[in-house]
Motif scaffolding. Structure first.
Motif, PDB file in Angstrom:
ATOM      1  N   GLN A  38     -55.559  61.131  67.226  1.00  0.00           N
ATOM      2  CA  GLN A  38     -55.723  61.295  65.789  1.00  0.00           C
ATOM      3  C   GLN A  38     -56.875  62.263  65.510  1.00  0.00           C
ATOM      4  N   LEU A  39     -56.552  63.468  65.069  1.00  0.00           N
ATOM      5  CA  LEU A  39     -57.571  64.458  64.745  1.00  0.00           C
ATOM      6  C   LEU A  39     -58.053  64.281  63.314  1.00  0.00           C
ATOM      7  N   ALA A  40     -59.328  64.568  63.139  1.00  0.00           N
ATOM      8  CA  ALA A  40     -59.863  64.487  61.785  1.00  0.00           C
ATOM      9  C   ALA A  40     -59.206  65.556  60.922  1.00  0.00           C
ATOM     10  N   PRO A  41     -58.818  65.232  59.727  1.00  0.00           N
ATOM     11  CA  PRO A  41     -58.163  66.228  58.862  1.00  0.00           C
ATOM     12  C   PRO A  41     -59.095  67.402  58.586  1.00  0.00           C
ATOM     13  N   GLN A  42     -58.560  68.612  58.700  1.00  0.00           N
ATOM     14  CA  GLN A  42     -59.340  69.816  58.455  1.00  0.00           C
ATOM     15  C   GLN A  42     -59.317  70.163  56.968  1.00  0.00           C
ATOM     16  N   PRO A  43     -60.480  70.557  56.454  1.00  0.00           N
ATOM     17  CA  PRO A  43     -60.496  70.924  55.040  1.00  0.00           C
ATOM     18  C   PRO A  43     -59.638  72.159  54.808  1.00  0.00           C
ATOM     19  N   PRO A  44     -59.016  72.253  53.676  1.00  0.00           N
ATOM     20  CA  PRO A  44     -58.178  73.426  53.397  1.00  0.00           C
ATOM     21  C   PRO A  44     -59.021  74.694  53.314  1.00  0.00           C
ATOM     22  N   VAL A  45     -58.421  75.799  53.716  1.00  0.00           N
ATOM     23  CA  VAL A  45     -59.107  77.085  53.618  1.00  0.00           C
ATOM     24  C   VAL A  45     -59.050  77.534  52.161  1.00  0.00           C
TER      25      VAL A  45
END
Length: 267
Positions: A38-45
């Protein structure tokens, strides 16, 4: 009985090994499931971040002399976030380099309207003003940059203020700017060269000669600096040092204007 059982066991082991290495269509294949991480969600660009990235690329292309590509990147940055001031700062630099002064001025002014406290922008605007017939107006812009404690290269702003002061005929003020630059960075070759040039023109040959040691302590001194060193030594009557500077110009800059005047008539 035990021997038969052992043979069967051995045969079974061989069969399993064979299936593992070369499965057949009639043999079910074993599937090993990989646990999902489970990867931490990446903030949108965001549009601003896109604009920043395109502007960084544009600045890199500008430094490499690829102005057309730099303009393409700046257009993309402006499309993503037209409120990002650095876009117009780099636009100003690019348009200055390709000789479109009106566009350069318009972009510098737009950048200043968005970020009036940006010291880098004030410095670049000052450089534009000084090189386009407004040296008196440029001094204040350089001072803004130099007084900013967060500005990384105040010695460059001060050296530029000194050069523009000399253009105005204010040599005493120019000297003070060069000395301020050297007080911040004693080994700054540009400030040392410009102060040496001023000292040479005003007949302070010993001071000019001393400053040239700072200039020459840096690698790859440019042709104008070498020529100044040659002229200083010529006036001081040191023929060996004069010839040393001349030889460096001849070897490193054979096609430069300085190499065409090694007789020192322009000194």
């Amino acid at each position: 009985m035990r021997r038969i059982t052992a043979l069967l066991a051995a045969a079974a082991a061989i069969a399993v090994a064979g299936c593992a290495s070369k499965p057949t269509q009639t043999t079910p294949q074993t599937v090993i499931e990989t646990p999902q991480v489970q990867l931490a969600p990446q903030p949108p660009v965001t549009p601003r971040r896109k604009a920043e990235l395109h502007t960084e690329l544009a600045a890199g292309y500008y430094e490499r002399g690829q102005m057309s590509v730099a303009l393409d990147e700046l257009k993309l940055a402006e499309r993503d976030d037209p409120t990002y001031s650095r876009i117009y700062n780099v636009y100003g630099l690019v348009y200055t380099m390709i000789g479109e002064a009106d566009k350069a001025e318009a972009n510098f002014r737009r950048a200043l309207s968005i970020a009036p406290n940006d010291s880098e922008l004030h410095h670049n605007w000052g450089a534009f003003l000084c090189s386009h017939g407004h040296p008196a107006e440029s001094i204040a812009e350089f001072e803004i940059a130099a007084r900013d404690p967060l500005y990384k290269t105040p010695e460059i702003a001060l050296t530029n203020a000194g050069k523009c002061s000399v253009l105005l005929g204010k040599n005493a003020e120019g000297e003070q700017y060069f000395r301020r630059a050297l007080s911040l960075k004693p080994q700054d070759a540009s400030a040392a060269y410009n102060l040496a040039l001023l000292d040479y023109r005003e007949g302070r040959l010993d001071e000019a000669q001393t400053l040239m040691r700072t200039v020459m302590s840096q690698n790859n001194a440019p042709a104008p600096a070498l020529y100044l060193g040659m002229c200083i030594e010529k006036r001081k009557g040191d023929r060996d040092s004069q010839d040393s500077y001349a030889q460096q110009i001849r070897n490193r800059f054979p096609r430069s204007p300085e190499s065409q005047n090694l007789d020192g008539k322009d000194c």
